[in-house]
Write a protein that holds these residues in place. Structure first.
Motif, PDB file in Angstrom:
ATOM      1  N   ALA A 104       0.265  32.508  -6.174  1.00  0.00           N
ATOM      2  CA  ALA A 104      -0.579  33.001  -7.258  1.00  0.00           C
ATOM      3  C   ALA A 104      -1.610  34.000  -6.741  1.00  0.00           C
ATOM      4  N   ILE A 129       1.925  27.261 -10.871  1.00  0.00           N
ATOM      5  CA  ILE A 129       1.588  28.652 -10.571  1.00  0.00           C
ATOM      6  C   ILE A 129       0.837  29.304 -11.721  1.00  0.00           C
ATOM      7  N   ALA A 162       1.886  26.995  -4.656  1.00  0.00           N
ATOM      8  CA  ALA A 162       1.415  27.831  -5.767  1.00  0.00           C
ATOM      9  C   ALA A 162       0.188  28.647  -5.390  1.00  0.00           C
ATOM     10  N   TYR A 173      -2.628  31.220 -11.327  1.00  0.00           N
ATOM     11  CA  TYR A 173      -2.599  32.684 -11.465  1.00  0.00           C
ATOM     12  C   TYR A 173      -3.614  33.152 -12.502  1.00  0.00           C
TER      13      TYR A 173
END
Length: 281
Positions: free
Chosen positions: A94, A170, A90, A174
């Motif tokens: 991200a 994620i 991730a 993010y």
């Protein structure tokens, strides 16, 4: 200074919060309390009926039987492995979405991450069963290199669970990277820090609470999952499917087994709360 809440606003807030809190207390916490209480009951060995006699035999058996300890440790290790794999995957994904891709591409990439969540759980799990089979895509892709697929077992369970829960890791990462001020990255570059130093000293500390927040989902969902191991786990046994099999045979023992993931999740939540991860949920 913000104005003090009026009695009318307090009343409206209470009216809004009362139904969900009441539902949470009765439907979730109440049923959980009854479940844990039933762990102290017994099962008639002849009729398989639940006997409401207070005892701790189920927990004694749980703690002294080697197979239960092995299954609990296996479940915990799989949950940790899934969480670590999702975090490692991730973070670069991200970062590319939030910092490398242009603004016009961020929304399509975010939709692409969310798209697997629109498909059913069983559809995705059985799709992986086909891909991990002897004649599946994974085996065919590895065959030219003299390798073979993992087949069905613990490795397959980790792969499928990591895929299923990856969006939950994620999304918070993010969001944290998108909120990271650009001037912090510029200041790090102005002070002579390279890309790796900036990543280690600026980016990772900023997204650490978000990673821990995402790990709450990946860890807890992996700890309680029991369908994936039935589909791709082969002979692997985890707490989830052992509990499911014990429900109809020995409900008090199933309740005692259910206490294990509950205790593990509570301990994990207490640990990440100290790091401020719950503020990122």
């Amino acid at each position: 200074m913000p104005a003090a809440p009026t009695p009318g606003s307090r009343l409206r807030l209470t009216a809004l919060l009362a139904p969900p809190l009441l539902w949470l207390t009765l439907a979730y916490l109440g049923s959980l309390a009854i479940l844990l209480l039933s762990a102290f009951w017994a099962t008639d060995s002849f009729t398989s009926d639940v006997v409401h006699t207070w005892n701790t035999d189920n927990f004694h058996e749980l703690l002294t039987t080697p197979v239960y300890r092995t299954i609990a440790l296996r479940t915990l290790s799989i949950a940790v492995a899934v969480t670590v794999i999702d975090a490692l995957v991730a973070l670069p994904m991200a970062f590319c979405m939030a910092r490398v891709a242009g603004r016009r591409w961020r929304r399509p990439l975010l939709v692409a991450v969310l798209t697997p969540l629109w498909a059913g759980y069983l559809v995705k799990a059985y799709a992986w069963r086909v891909m991990l089979g002897e004649d599946g895509v994974v085996g065919a892709a590895l065959a030219p290199f003299g390798l073979h697929g993992p087949g069905y077992g613990t490795t397959a369970v980790v792969i499928v669970l990591a895929y299923l829960w990856l969006p939950y890791m994620i999304l918070p990462v993010y969001a944290a990277l998108e909120r990271l001020p650009e001037r912090m990255l510029e200041a790090s570059a102005d002070l002579g820090a390279g890309a790796w130093r900036t990543l280690r000293s600026v980016v990772l500390p900023a997204v650490r609470p978000a990673v821990l927040a995402g790990s709450v989902f990946t860890f807890s969902l992996s700890l309680g999952d029991y369908l994936t191991v039935q589909i791709v786990g082969g002979k692997t046994q985890l707490l989830g499917n052992v509990i499911a099999s014990q429900v109809t045979l020995d409900l008090p023992m199933a309740a005692a087994l259910s206490a294990v993931p509950v205790v593990l999740i509570v301990c994990y939540l207490a640990a990440v709360r100290r790091a401020g991860a719950l503020d990122s949920l």
